[in-house]
Design an enzyme around this catalytic site. Structure first.
Site, PDB file in Angstrom:
ATOM      1  N   GLU A   1       0.872  -1.168   0.000  1.00  0.00           N
ATOM      2  CA  GLU A   1       0.000   0.000   0.000  1.00  0.00           C
ATOM      3  C   GLU A   1       0.915   1.227   0.000  1.00  0.00           C
ATOM      4  O   GLU A   1       1.646   1.446   0.971  1.00  0.00           O
ATOM      5  CB  GLU A   1      -0.903  -0.059   1.235  1.00  0.00           C
ATOM      6  CG  GLU A   1      -2.109   0.847   1.160  1.00  0.00           C
ATOM      7  CD  GLU A   1      -2.999   0.555  -0.036  1.00  0.00           C
ATOM      8  OE1 GLU A   1      -3.296  -0.631  -0.294  1.00  0.00           O
ATOM      9  OE2 GLU A   1      -3.379   1.507  -0.721  1.00  0.00           O
TER      10      GLU A   1
ATOM     11  N   CYS B   1       3.890  -2.202  -8.722  1.00  0.00           N
ATOM     12  CA  CYS B   1       2.593  -1.776  -8.168  1.00  0.00           C
ATOM     13  C   CYS B   1       2.759  -0.590  -7.202  1.00  0.00           C
ATOM     14  O   CYS B   1       3.060   0.504  -7.659  1.00  0.00           O
ATOM     15  CB  CYS B   1       1.891  -2.965  -7.542  1.00  0.00           C
ATOM     16  SG  CYS B   1       0.116  -2.732  -7.437  1.00  0.00           S
TER      17      CYS B   1
ATOM     18  N   ARG C   1      -3.727   5.692  -8.968  1.00  0.00           N
ATOM     19  CA  ARG C   1      -3.873   4.553  -8.043  1.00  0.00           C
ATOM     20  C   ARG C   1      -5.192   3.831  -8.299  1.00  0.00           C
ATOM     21  O   ARG C   1      -6.175   4.448  -8.674  1.00  0.00           O
ATOM     22  CB  ARG C   1      -3.870   5.031  -6.591  1.00  0.00           C
ATOM     23  CG  ARG C   1      -2.535   5.503  -6.107  1.00  0.00           C
ATOM     24  CD  ARG C   1      -2.618   5.924  -4.652  1.00  0.00           C
ATOM     25  NE  ARG C   1      -2.853   4.803  -3.760  1.00  0.00           N
ATOM     26  CZ  ARG C   1      -3.568   4.874  -2.634  1.00  0.00           C
ATOM     27  NH1 ARG C   1      -4.142   5.993  -2.281  1.00  0.00           N
ATOM     28  NH2 ARG C   1      -3.722   3.813  -1.874  1.00  0.00           N
TER      29      ARG C   1
ATOM     30  N   ILE D   1      -3.029  -6.349  -9.057  1.00  0.00           N
ATOM     31  CA  ILE D   1      -3.826  -6.366  -7.820  1.00  0.00           C
ATOM     32  C   ILE D   1      -4.036  -4.925  -7.360  1.00  0.00           C
ATOM     33  O   ILE D   1      -3.082  -4.251  -6.973  1.00  0.00           O
ATOM     34  CB  ILE D   1      -3.117  -7.183  -6.718  1.00  0.00           C
ATOM     35  CG1 ILE D   1      -2.818  -8.603  -7.218  1.00  0.00           C
ATOM     36  CG2 ILE D   1      -3.967  -7.211  -5.445  1.00  0.00           C
ATOM     37  CD1 ILE D   1      -1.883  -9.401  -6.312  1.00  0.00           C
ATOM     38  N   ARG D   2      -5.256  -4.451  -7.445  1.00  0.00           N
ATOM     39  CA  ARG D   2      -5.574  -3.034  -7.142  1.00  0.00           C
ATOM     40  C   ARG D   2      -4.464  -2.131  -7.698  1.00  0.00           C
ATOM     41  O   ARG D   2      -3.870  -1.310  -7.009  1.00  0.00           O
ATOM     42  CB  ARG D   2      -5.767  -2.829  -5.628  1.00  0.00           C
ATOM     43  CG  ARG D   2      -7.043  -3.521  -5.127  1.00  0.00           C
ATOM     44  CD  ARG D   2      -7.251  -3.356  -3.637  1.00  0.00           C
ATOM     45  NE  ARG D   2      -6.157  -3.930  -2.890  1.00  0.00           N
ATOM     46  CZ  ARG D   2      -5.241  -3.211  -2.218  1.00  0.00           C
ATOM     47  NH1 ARG D   2      -5.290  -1.901  -2.199  1.00  0.00           N
ATOM     48  NH2 ARG D   2      -4.271  -3.833  -1.596  1.00  0.00           N
TER      49      ARG D   2
ATOM     50  N   HIS E   1       2.619  -7.562 -10.774  1.00  0.00           N
ATOM     51  CA  HIS E   1       3.460  -8.220  -9.760  1.00  0.00           C
ATOM     52  C   HIS E   1       4.260  -9.380 -10.363  1.00  0.00           C
ATOM     53  O   HIS E   1       3.838 -10.534 -10.238  1.00  0.00           O
ATOM     54  CB  HIS E   1       2.568  -8.784  -8.643  1.00  0.00           C
ATOM     55  CG  HIS E   1       1.955  -7.747  -7.778  1.00  0.00           C
ATOM     56  ND1 HIS E   1       2.532  -7.334  -6.605  1.00  0.00           N
ATOM     57  CD2 HIS E   1       0.818  -7.024  -7.920  1.00  0.00           C
ATOM     58  CE1 HIS E   1       1.775  -6.410  -6.042  1.00  0.00           C
ATOM     59  NE2 HIS E   1       0.731  -6.204  -6.822  1.00  0.00           N
TER      60      HIS E   1
ATOM     61  N   GLU F   1       6.697 -10.857  -9.265  1.00  0.00           N
ATOM     62  CA  GLU F   1       7.248 -11.753  -8.236  1.00  0.00           C
ATOM     63  C   GLU F   1       6.303 -12.902  -7.916  1.00  0.00           C
ATOM     64  O   GLU F   1       6.670 -13.816  -7.185  1.00  0.00           O
ATOM     65  CB  GLU F   1       7.593 -10.947  -6.972  1.00  0.00           C
ATOM     66  CG  GLU F   1       6.425 -10.520  -6.092  1.00  0.00           C
ATOM     67  CD  GLU F   1       5.634  -9.321  -6.633  1.00  0.00           C
ATOM     68  OE1 GLU F   1       5.882  -8.894  -7.782  1.00  0.00           O
ATOM     69  OE2 GLU F   1       4.745  -8.834  -5.899  1.00  0.00           O
TER      70      GLU F   1
HETATM   71  N1  GLN Z   1      -3.478   0.046  -4.440  1.00  0.00           N
HETATM   72  C1  GLN Z   1      -2.195   0.014  -3.830  1.00  0.00           C
HETATM   73  C2  GLN Z   1      -1.652   1.420  -3.580  1.00  0.00           C
HETATM   74  O1  GLN Z   1      -2.265   2.363  -3.890  1.00  0.00           O
HETATM   75  C3  GLN Z   1      -1.204  -0.773  -4.654  1.00  0.00           C
HETATM   76  C4  GLN Z   1      -1.606  -2.215  -4.680  1.00  0.00           C
HETATM   77  C5  GLN Z   1      -0.446  -3.158  -4.780  1.00  0.00           C
HETATM   78  O2  GLN Z   1       0.727  -2.802  -4.602  1.00  0.00           O
HETATM   79  N2  GLN Z   1      -0.775  -4.406  -5.004  1.00  0.00           N
HETATM   80  O3  GLN Z   1      -0.600   1.573  -3.051  1.00  0.00           O
END
Ligand code: GLN
EC number: 4.3.3.6
Length: 206
Positions: free
Chosen positions: A52, A83, A112, A141-142, A186, A188
């Site tokens: 995050e 990310c 984001r 992922i998000r 990602h 990884e």
């Molecule tokens: N949504 C996250 C952010 O704003 C990033 C998500 C992630 O690293 N998988 O930091």
């Protein structure tokens, strides 16, 4: 003489630290978790994992790493952000928090959680410039995407125009500027270490 193994740090405040370290080792580097300024000073390159970005930004301050990291990046430390790591490295993040720090190592504006609130995760095969051996399976992922990229930024991958991609089609999701690499996804998590190999190569060149 064989090249010595580069020492590549993984910022270990939050996120997929172990997974990145394992991929770096597989790609021919020695991985070192970085939580202290002294550890940061020992590495030839640094991975900023997903997690995050708002939390990581706060933890960078708590661990007194923000200024030392900015300084090393300004001196040309090779870095790879995935990310949330991409968000931190950008010069500006849209839909971020007002007080979120930007490391300003990439001349890009990112958004984001760009793939929409419903779409927590999204997978797609991508053609990535500089990677041999066919498309790369990418897990988002998000995830953010790059909304604006400066002239010095090389676009390495965009979301293809598929049905699953919908409105995300053509969005920029992998970039390189000098020795700084970033992916919205990602690498990884999929067992395919080609992106990490690309980064290890950048570190060896630098
Ligand atoms: N949504 C996250 C952010 O704003 C990033 C998500 C992630 O690293 N998988 O930091």
């Amino acid at each position: 003489m064989p090249k010595t193994k580069p020492v590549i740090g993984v910022l270990a405040l939050q996120g997929d630290v172990r997974e990145h370290a394992a991929m770096l080792e597989k790609a021919g580097a020695r991985a070192l978790p970085v939580r202290r300024e002294r550890e940061l000073s020992e590495v030839d390159g640094l991975v900023l994992p997903g997690g995050e970005s708002t939390t990581m930004s706060r933890l960078l301050e708590t661990f007194e790493l923000l200024d030392p990291l900015r300084a090393r990046l300004a001196e040309g430390l090779p870095a790879f952000g995935s990310c949330a790591g991409m968000i931190l490295l950008a010069r500006q993040a849209l839909d971020g928090r007002q007080d979120q720090h930007q490391l300003d190592a990439l001349d890009v504006v990112v958004r984001r959680n760009a793939f929409g609130r419903q779409v927590d995760s999204f997978e797609e095969d991508l053609d990535v410039e500089g990677l041999e051996g066919g498309p790369l399976h990418a897990v988002f992922i998000r995830a953010p995407w790059v909304e604006k990229a400066g002239a010095g930024v090389r676009v390495l991958a965009r979301v293809p125009r598929t049905e699953a991609a919908g409105a995300a089609a053509d969005r920029i999701v992998a970039i390189r500027q000098g020795a700084v690499l970033a992916t919205a996804f990602h690498p990884e998590l999929t067992g395919d270490e080609r992106v990490h190999r690309l980064f290890v190569g950048i570190v060896q060149e630098t």
